[in-house]
Design a protein around this motif. Sequence first.
Motif, PDB file in Angstrom:
ATOM      1  N   THR A 234      44.674  54.974  27.189  1.00 40.26           N
ATOM      2  CA  THR A 234      45.960  55.136  26.307  1.00 40.26           C
ATOM      3  C   THR A 234      46.857  55.810  26.902  1.00 40.26           C
ATOM      4  O   THR A 234      46.544  57.079  27.014  1.00 40.26           O
ATOM      5  N   PRO A 235      48.089  55.304  26.907  1.00 40.07           N
ATOM      6  CA  PRO A 235      48.413  53.652  26.916  1.00 40.07           C
ATOM      7  C   PRO A 235      48.089  53.132  27.806  1.00 40.07           C
ATOM      8  O   PRO A 235      47.664  53.840  29.097  1.00 40.07           O
ATOM      9  N   PRO A 236      47.867  51.777  27.674  1.00 39.51           N
ATOM     10  CA  PRO A 236      47.385  51.233  28.723  1.00 39.51           C
ATOM     11  C   PRO A 236      48.572  51.163  29.889  1.00 39.51           C
ATOM     12  O   PRO A 236      49.648  51.438  29.751  1.00 39.51           O
ATOM     13  N   LEU A 237      47.892  51.177  31.012  1.00 43.36           N
ATOM     14  CA  LEU A 237      48.573  51.670  32.462  1.00 43.36           C
ATOM     15  C   LEU A 237      49.222  50.359  32.848  1.00 43.36           C
ATOM     16  O   LEU A 237      48.816  49.505  33.532  1.00 43.36           O
ATOM     17  N   THR A 238      50.610  50.904  33.457  1.00 42.78           N
ATOM     18  CA  THR A 238      51.321  50.035  34.166  1.00 42.78           C
ATOM     19  C   THR A 238      50.563  49.953  35.665  1.00 42.78           C
ATOM     20  O   THR A 238      50.297  51.003  36.153  1.00 42.78           O
ATOM     21  N   THR A 239      50.693  48.824  36.321  1.00 47.79           N
ATOM     22  CA  THR A 239      50.157  48.803  37.498  1.00 47.79           C
ATOM     23  C   THR A 239      50.532  47.552  38.098  1.00 47.79           C
ATOM     24  O   THR A 239      51.151  46.793  37.896  1.00 47.79           O
ATOM     25  N   VAL A 240      49.860  47.401  39.371  1.00 39.42           N
ATOM     26  CA  VAL A 240      50.030  46.206  40.298  1.00 39.42           C
ATOM     27  C   VAL A 240      48.674  45.409  40.147  1.00 39.42           C
ATOM     28  O   VAL A 240      47.537  46.335  40.689  1.00 39.42           O
ATOM     29  N   ALA A 241      48.613  44.212  40.006  1.00 38.93           N
ATOM     30  CA  ALA A 241      47.271  43.647  39.641  1.00 38.93           C
ATOM     31  C   ALA A 241      47.055  43.063  41.238  1.00 38.93           C
ATOM     32  O   ALA A 241      47.869  42.396  41.649  1.00 38.93           O
ATOM     33  N   ILE A 242      45.790  43.570  41.554  1.00 40.22           N
ATOM     34  CA  ILE A 242      45.378  42.887  42.968  1.00 40.22           C
ATOM     35  C   ILE A 242      44.134  42.199  42.598  1.00 40.22           C
ATOM     36  O   ILE A 242      43.166  42.488  42.053  1.00 40.22           O
ATOM     37  N   PRO A 243      44.167  41.004  43.066  1.00 39.53           N
ATOM     38  CA  PRO A 243      42.801  39.926  42.800  1.00 39.53           C
ATOM     39  C   PRO A 243      41.561  40.691  43.658  1.00 39.53           C
ATOM     40  O   PRO A 243      41.284  39.650  44.497  1.00 39.53           O
ATOM     41  N   LEU A 244      40.977  41.372  43.193  1.00 39.60           N
ATOM     42  CA  LEU A 244      39.814  42.202  43.969  1.00 39.60           C
ATOM     43  C   LEU A 244      38.821  41.134  44.436  1.00 39.60           C
ATOM     44  O   LEU A 244      38.265  41.350  45.315  1.00 39.60           O
ATOM     45  N   GLU A 245      38.212  40.657  42.941  1.00 43.44           N
ATOM     46  CA  GLU A 245      37.024  39.650  43.391  1.00 43.44           C
ATOM     47  C   GLU A 245      37.398  38.578  44.127  1.00 43.44           C
ATOM     48  O   GLU A 245      36.639  38.403  45.291  1.00 43.44           O
ATOM     49  N   GLU A 246      38.546  38.136  44.122  1.00 43.97           N
ATOM     50  CA  GLU A 246      38.969  37.133  44.822  1.00 43.97           C
ATOM     51  C   GLU A 246      39.111  37.286  46.498  1.00 43.97           C
ATOM     52  O   GLU A 246      38.517  36.796  47.321  1.00 43.97           O
ATOM     53  N   ILE A 247      39.650  38.484  46.528  1.00 44.19           N
ATOM     54  CA  ILE A 247      39.477  39.057  47.765  1.00 44.19           C
ATOM     55  C   ILE A 247      38.247  39.231  48.646  1.00 44.19           C
ATOM     56  O   ILE A 247      37.943  38.729  49.706  1.00 44.19           O
ATOM     57  N   GLY A 248      37.291  39.656  47.746  1.00 42.23           N
ATOM     58  CA  GLY A 248      35.792  39.945  48.380  1.00 42.23           C
ATOM     59  C   GLY A 248      35.439  38.374  48.706  1.00 42.23           C
ATOM     60  O   GLY A 248      34.630  38.314  49.783  1.00 42.23           O
ATOM     61  N   ARG A 249      35.724  37.454  47.842  1.00 41.61           N
ATOM     62  CA  ARG A 249      35.362  36.061  48.315  1.00 41.61           C
ATOM     63  C   ARG A 249      35.911  35.837  49.334  1.00 41.61           C
ATOM     64  O   ARG A 249      35.230  34.909  50.355  1.00 41.61           O
ATOM     65  N   SER A 250      37.133  35.740  49.243  1.00 41.62           N
ATOM     66  CA  SER A 250      37.899  35.397  50.615  1.00 41.62           C
ATOM     67  C   SER A 250      37.441  35.845  51.859  1.00 41.62           C
ATOM     68  O   SER A 250      37.390  35.232  52.964  1.00 41.62           O
ATOM     69  N   ALA A 251      37.021  37.162  52.044  1.00 36.44           N
ATOM     70  CA  ALA A 251      36.595  37.615  53.142  1.00 36.44           C
ATOM     71  C   ALA A 251      35.489  37.179  53.494  1.00 36.44           C
ATOM     72  O   ALA A 251      35.268  36.840  54.701  1.00 36.44           O
ATOM     73  N   VAL A 252      34.502  36.613  52.529  1.00 32.66           N
ATOM     74  CA  VAL A 252      33.068  35.910  52.956  1.00 32.66           C
ATOM     75  C   VAL A 252      33.593  34.386  53.414  1.00 32.66           C
ATOM     76  O   VAL A 252      33.141  34.066  54.584  1.00 32.66           O
ATOM     77  N   THR A 253      34.430  33.901  52.778  1.00 31.22           N
ATOM     78  CA  THR A 253      34.748  32.585  53.249  1.00 31.22           C
ATOM     79  C   THR A 253      35.410  32.562  54.704  1.00 31.22           C
ATOM     80  O   THR A 253      35.135  31.839  55.535  1.00 31.22           O
TER      81      THR A 253
END
Lengths: 340, 340
Positions: free
Chosen positions: A293-312
Amino acid sequence: MEPSSSVTLHDVAAEAGVSLATASRVLNGSVRKVAESYRERVMAAAQRLGYAPNLSAQAMAKGRANIVGLLVGDIADPYFSAITAGAMAAAEEAGLVVTVAVTGRDADRELTTVRALKGQRPRAILLAGSRFADATRDDELSAELENFRAGGGRVVFVSQSGLGFDTVRIGNEEAATALGERLAELGYRRVAIIAGPHRLITSTDRARGFTRGFGRGGGDVVTTVRGDFTRDGGFAAGEKLAASGLSDVDLIFATSDIMAVGAMSALRRAGIIPGEHVGVAGFDDISTARDVTPPLTTVAIPLEEIGRSAVTQALLDEPGDSPAPVTGTVLIRESTPART
Amino acid sequence: MEPSSSVTLHDVAAEAGVSLATASRVLNGSVRKVAESYRERVMAAAQRLGYAPNLSAQAMAKGRANIVGLLVGDIADPYFSAITAGAMAAAEEAGLVVTVAVTGRDADRELTTVRALKGQRPRAILLAGSRFADATRDDELSAELENFRAGGGRVVFVSQSGLGFDTVRIGNEEAATALGERLAELGYRRVAIIAGPHRLITSTDRARGFTRGFGRGGGDVVTTVRGDFTRDGGFAAGEKLAASGLSDVDLIFATSDIMAVGAMSALRRAGIIPGEHVGVAGFDDISTARDVTPPLTTVAIPLEEIGRSAVTQALLDEPGDSPAPVTGTVLIRESTPART
DNA sequence: ATGAAAGCGCTAACAA
DNA sequence: TTGTTAGCGCTTTCAT
């Protein structure tokens, strides 16, 4: 049939009345090549005996194990655990087992760990986590990985490249720049940056990018406080800033959400309300960012996707064609309301 | 010397001018038995060549790999990632590599995964995560693990036992009872419980314990809302409760912190302020519990310690002597101020 | 104390 | 299409 402590292919072949080779072809080898009748008998026998292949033996015979080794800085850090989750999902789909090891964000341990992982002769080694500014160990690491690659193994870095291997790059600097610009647009002008140790390029890139973007919008960096790249490091940095009075500052940017979250707690403890007395922004969009609180302003990084990507990427036929850097998305939340 | 793609023990032996057996004894085998002069030559040769043992080969020769297989419900869940961190630390100290696999909290996948892990012939298999109320797969799982044990492997459960294997037990019910009592003492009387799916014994135990303790103190359970045992499950449950008006409720107890955190977000979104309009309590003491607002009342479970413990237990000489259950500690924080 | 050699379970030529 | 057989790298008797 009671499976004895270990059923081997040999047993299955005998039970089915076929040769070892045939049994191997049916159960593991390349497809199509065995008469249907044999095929069935082998399958039945394997089933009956409860046969499960010995991966070590397979690995030895094939020269390579169906394993992917994953190096992370700290598995308890949501950044890494999200990447790990993605990598494991992709690995499972590909029938690979994942061996995880932690480096504690330390170059020496990273090197040691790579050596340990190599011993498994995995199909690929994935190195998630920041590269180090101090390149002391880079030559040794390079040599180790180069040797691994020479033996047919694949190497994929996640974050920055620099060592000449395949990389799932993360556009840290660019995204941080965009974040800086947006926050300047919102009216912020004087920022205190909370960063990780100098040696972590990820943190440095983000700080540099932010500084540039924020500067473009007319903002200035008043001070930079460093700490461990962890929740507690952020907390300590937050305490330090709070103690300094925060007089000249309208915004705090932490180079990771986890640090930002720690800092917010410290601020609040000191009576400074994030989002009200001072804006706070982070980087990564870990799950917790929505829940503070309050919800945090940030930069979204598609972390899971990145993990998948690395394996792919690691499973691709050819190394070398690293994809375009993953881009982050600026997420303005209530921790940085527009400045009047 | 340039390490060719793969240096074998054979190469080292040749380089040092000794037999394979001697080289093996120096580098891996049991201690003391080789003349110092030979010892040194072998070490030097290994060093020069950059020798690293092939773990698969060792595993095959020895019949068992220096690996511990760890099953978790969801690696991105802080509960599991903390346990994993502890297990990996202990494993590293013991010179073991950790293979992690996820079950998605599903009994079928758990079984499949155990089978996959067994293929590695690891020294031990650790199963973290709740047992299932629906015991459909228990027999199969038992058989699979029993067979593994018969082959010399070790099995350690974390949480509940029930299948007759070594277990690092967690005193969920007792701790939840204590929490319930404390909250009743603080003046709370009417609780809504947010729980995970019925099939997860961990969640059920906590709910039951809480109900008992809260009842002892004169409190009642007004309603129970179920959802996935995740942050989003908690969020959804929180929305549901908020929609119901929360008229008759002065406290919400979620059977995990992660659900509690999600629920708090949902409440706040609906204009209900946690700790003010309604008390909120969770279970686990994940890192985030300190960082939400207000800080979350919960039961601290030494997750890392539990992970270490599971590995230690697995490495003990003899199975069977499971330690006493791990006890939780009630942590009253500001999300449950004393009711006037 | 050291070495020779027989496997460990499986795959992949190579033969049949 | 199916079977035979030679390793893969290492450990471990069993001789020496």
